[in-house]
Design an enzyme around this catalytic site. Structure first.
Site: not given
Ligand code: 5GP
Length: 132
Positions: A29-30, A88, A93, A95
């Protein structure tokens, strides 16, 4: 149009890759909430994890299990915690978060800021312990 995670899995957007097979992909995760915070995805693009077909979903958990074991071997942690948000990025996915305490799984706390070299070293360390 492909999701950002599909572009990552296809190598169109860079990432710190942790593991891959023909159906699944894992990368750091970035904006990590813990060192080694990893996302595992099916390459098949589906928005919400619990809409993924049963065969792909069960395979994803087996893939995540191997990644979690490699994280556990690579990083000083008590457990690998699991979270599903999907608020987001609309590509299913999971975590996988190395944990030493409950506080390590708080998504509201400030994200870790790691240097590129540290991301690369963490990814390499997990990759080296991952067994296909
Ligand atoms: P969620 O959709 O589970 O709420 O959050 C998406 C997760 O993906 C976040 O923790 C965010 O930091 C990570 N994320 C979003 N865009 C990118 C990206 O371009 N690259 C990486 N490696 N992680 C990402």
């Amino acid at each position: 149009m492909s999701s950002i995670f599909s572009k990552i899995a296809q190598g169109e957007i860079p990432c710190y890759k942790v593991a891959e097979d023909d159906r699944y992909f894992a990368f750091l995760d970035i904006n990590p909430i813990a060192k080694g915070h990893t996302l595992v995805i099916p390459k098949k693009e589906v928005d919400y994890l619990f809409d993924v077909d049963a065969q792909t979903l069960s395979g994803l958990w087996l893939f995540a299990q191997k990644v979690a074991k490699a994280q556990q071997a690579a990083l000083p942690c008590k457990r690998i915690g699991v979270a599903v948000l999907g608020l987001e990025v609309p590509h299913a996915h999971i975590h996988l978060i190395p944990l030493n305490s409950e506080a390590d799984v708080d998504f509201k706390k400030p994200k870790l800021e790691l240097e590129k070299e540290e991301f690369a070293a963490i990814a390499e360390s997990i990759r080296a312990r991952h067994t296909a």
